[in-house]
Motif scaffolding. Structure first.
Motif, PDB file in Angstrom:
ATOM      1  N   GLU A 156      69.347   5.875 -25.560  1.00 41.32           N
ATOM      2  CA  GLU A 156      70.183   5.112 -24.625  1.00 41.32           C
ATOM      3  C   GLU A 156      69.525   5.040 -23.247  1.00 41.32           C
ATOM      4  OE1 GLU A 156      74.862   5.135 -23.241  1.00 41.32           O
ATOM      5  OE2 GLU A 156      73.840   7.029 -23.646  1.00 41.32           O
ATOM      6  N   ALA A 164      56.814   9.354 -21.771  1.00 39.31           N
ATOM      7  CA  ALA A 164      58.006   8.530 -21.588  1.00 39.31           C
ATOM      8  C   ALA A 164      58.997   9.262 -20.682  1.00 39.31           C
ATOM      9  CB  ALA A 164      58.655   8.227 -22.931  1.00 39.31           C
ATOM     10  N   GLU A 206      67.267  -0.738 -37.690  1.00 44.75           N
ATOM     11  CA  GLU A 206      66.056  -1.183 -38.374  1.00 44.75           C
ATOM     12  C   GLU A 206      66.004  -0.600 -39.786  1.00 44.75           C
ATOM     13  OE1 GLU A 206      63.948  -3.326 -37.134  1.00 44.75           O
ATOM     14  OE2 GLU A 206      64.869  -3.430 -35.136  1.00 44.75           O
ATOM     15  N   GLU A 231      73.656  -0.372 -36.896  1.00 44.42           N
ATOM     16  CA  GLU A 231      73.249  -0.089 -35.522  1.00 44.42           C
ATOM     17  C   GLU A 231      74.336   0.669 -34.766  1.00 44.42           C
ATOM     18  OE1 GLU A 231      71.406  -2.605 -31.708  1.00 44.42           O
ATOM     19  OE2 GLU A 231      72.377  -3.636 -33.397  1.00 44.42           O
ATOM     20  N   SER A 234      69.167   2.482 -34.635  1.00 39.91           N
ATOM     21  CA  SER A 234      68.738   1.164 -34.144  1.00 39.91           C
ATOM     22  C   SER A 234      69.068   0.041 -35.110  1.00 39.91           C
ATOM     23  CB  SER A 234      67.232   1.182 -33.882  1.00 39.91           C
ATOM     24  OG  SER A 234      66.512   1.369 -35.095  1.00 39.91           O
ATOM     25  N   SER A 249      56.699   6.846 -26.964  1.00 37.82           N
ATOM     26  CA  SER A 249      55.566   6.673 -26.040  1.00 37.82           C
ATOM     27  C   SER A 249      55.248   8.003 -25.374  1.00 37.82           C
ATOM     28  CB  SER A 249      55.909   5.624 -24.987  1.00 37.82           C
ATOM     29  OG  SER A 249      56.237   4.391 -25.596  1.00 37.82           O
ATOM     30  N   LYS A 283      67.048   4.892 -31.468  1.00 38.89           N
ATOM     31  CA  LYS A 283      66.722   4.466 -30.109  1.00 38.89           C
ATOM     32  C   LYS A 283      67.412   5.389 -29.124  1.00 38.89           C
ATOM     33  CE  LYS A 283      70.535   1.116 -30.108  1.00 38.89           C
ATOM     34  NZ  LYS A 283      70.910  -0.304 -29.989  1.00 38.89           N
ATOM     35  N   THR A 312      66.860   3.421 -22.381  1.00 36.91           N
ATOM     36  CA  THR A 312      65.413   3.230 -22.409  1.00 36.91           C
ATOM     37  C   THR A 312      65.081   2.185 -23.467  1.00 36.91           C
ATOM     38  OG1 THR A 312      64.881   4.856 -24.136  1.00 36.91           O
ATOM     39  CG2 THR A 312      65.173   5.686 -21.895  1.00 36.91           C
ATOM     40  N   LEU A 313      63.799   1.825 -23.517  1.00 35.83           N
ATOM     41  CA  LEU A 313      63.301   0.940 -24.567  1.00 35.83           C
ATOM     42  C   LEU A 313      62.632   1.721 -25.691  1.00 35.83           C
ATOM     43  CD1 LEU A 313      61.758  -1.892 -22.343  1.00 35.83           C
ATOM     44  CD2 LEU A 313      64.007  -1.840 -23.448  1.00 35.83           C
ATOM     45  N   GLU A 314      62.751   3.049 -25.634  1.00 31.54           N
ATOM     46  CA  GLU A 314      62.074   3.903 -26.607  1.00 31.54           C
ATOM     47  C   GLU A 314      62.794   3.875 -27.958  1.00 31.54           C
ATOM     48  OE1 GLU A 314      59.212   5.509 -26.270  1.00 31.54           O
ATOM     49  OE2 GLU A 314      58.994   4.717 -24.245  1.00 31.54           O
ATOM     50  N   GLN A 315      62.021   3.719 -29.016  1.00 35.65           N
ATOM     51  CA  GLN A 315      62.514   3.764 -30.382  1.00 35.65           C
ATOM     52  C   GLN A 315      61.563   4.592 -31.224  1.00 35.65           C
ATOM     53  OE1 GLN A 315      63.884   0.233 -32.300  1.00 35.65           O
ATOM     54  NE2 GLN A 315      64.455  -0.784 -30.391  1.00 35.65           N
TER      55      GLN A 315
END
Length: 283
Positions: free
Chosen positions: A178, A208, A221, A227, A219, A205, A176, A180-183
């Protein structure tokens, strides 16, 4: 009589002073006669002084002087080597103190390991550490330093482990950016030995708003990497046909690795199955 003797002595001294101080033709003649009379005593005195100096001062031997000079150079070189080793010990001690402090403050259970082998053909892809399966190391365990993520463990031996580096394309990390919501998925690339590979954060995205210098973290995941491990910083953002991609500069300097830590990930135990319902019994 005593007063007359003193007066005569004073007159004689005054005459000597006048002879040796006044620069006239008469006094120069008198000085020359006196010096000629005293010349034997002057020569003998000078010869005695030179003999005394020769007896006190040692004779200088060029060969001996060169040997002593060479010995001094050897001693200076030895002292220089000792100083270098001392400075290296201080640097190593400071580095070990930093590693101990990091291990104590980290929120993970970790095993410290030393890098013992790196191959020139796989310099940016893998390395070997001195801990293995008998030291509690498992496969696919995260490998980090105090700076950030190094990679993950791969092939295990009793006291050796191969580590796949983050710069290798086989090491993929959910990441991810920092602020932003971008992953996306971060992975390295195969590169020539002399070229430091870049990291590619894909599946972002399109268009972006990602600034250069933004930090990239894991992240969490997928369960392989915890994380918020620092991975690197964005160098630039590029739009692809379907998604966006960020080119990332690794946080860790992989060319100077000497000590690392292997995180012991907690295994997720499966939930126990509920006991079967009791069988109905008829009276």
């Amino acid at each position: 009589m005593k007063k007359l003797n003193i007066l005569a002595l004073l007159i004689f001294v005054a005459g000597l002073v006048s002879v040796f101080t006044f620069d006239t033709a008469t006094t120069r003649q008198i000085q020359a006669r006196v010096m000629s009379l005293l010349s034997p005593f002057i020569h003998s005195s000078a010869a005695m002084e030179q003999a005394a100096d020769a007896a006190v001062a040692p004779q200088i031997n060029p060969v001996e002087l060169k040997r002593e000079n060479d010995d001094l150079r050897v001693q200076v070189e030895r002292l220089r080597i000792v100083q270098q080793k001392f400075n290296q010990s201080l640097e190593e001690n400071a580095k070990l103190r930093q590693l101990i402090g990091f291990k104590q403050s980290a929120p993970f259970k970790m095993t410290a390991a030393k890098v013992i082998r790196r191959s020139s053909s796989t310099w940016w892809n893998s390395l070997i550490i001195d801990k293995g399966s008998l030291d509690g190391i498992g496969t696919d365990s995260p490998v980090i330093t105090s700076v950030g993520l190094v990679g993950k463990t791969s092939t295990l031996a009793p006291h050796l482990t191969k580590v796949i580096l983050l710069t290798d394309e086989m090491c993929r990390v959910s990441a991810k950016i920092e602020g932003t919501l971008e992953q996306g998925i971060l992975a390295g690339e195969r590169a020539a030995l002399e070229v430091r590979p870049e990291l590619h954060l894909r599946f972002l995205s399109r268009n972006a708003n990602i600034n250069a210098g933004a930090s990239v973290y894991s992240s969490g995941e997928g369960g392989v990497f915890p994380e918020n491990l620092l991975l690197g910083r964005v160098k630039r953002f590029e739009n692809r046909e379907i998604s966006g991609e960020a080119i990332v500069e690794p946080a860790v300097d992989f060319s100077t690795l000497d000590h690392v830590f292997v995180i012991e990930m907690q295994a997720v135990e499966p939930a126990p199955e509920p006991p079967p319902p009791p069988a109905n019994t008829k009276p």
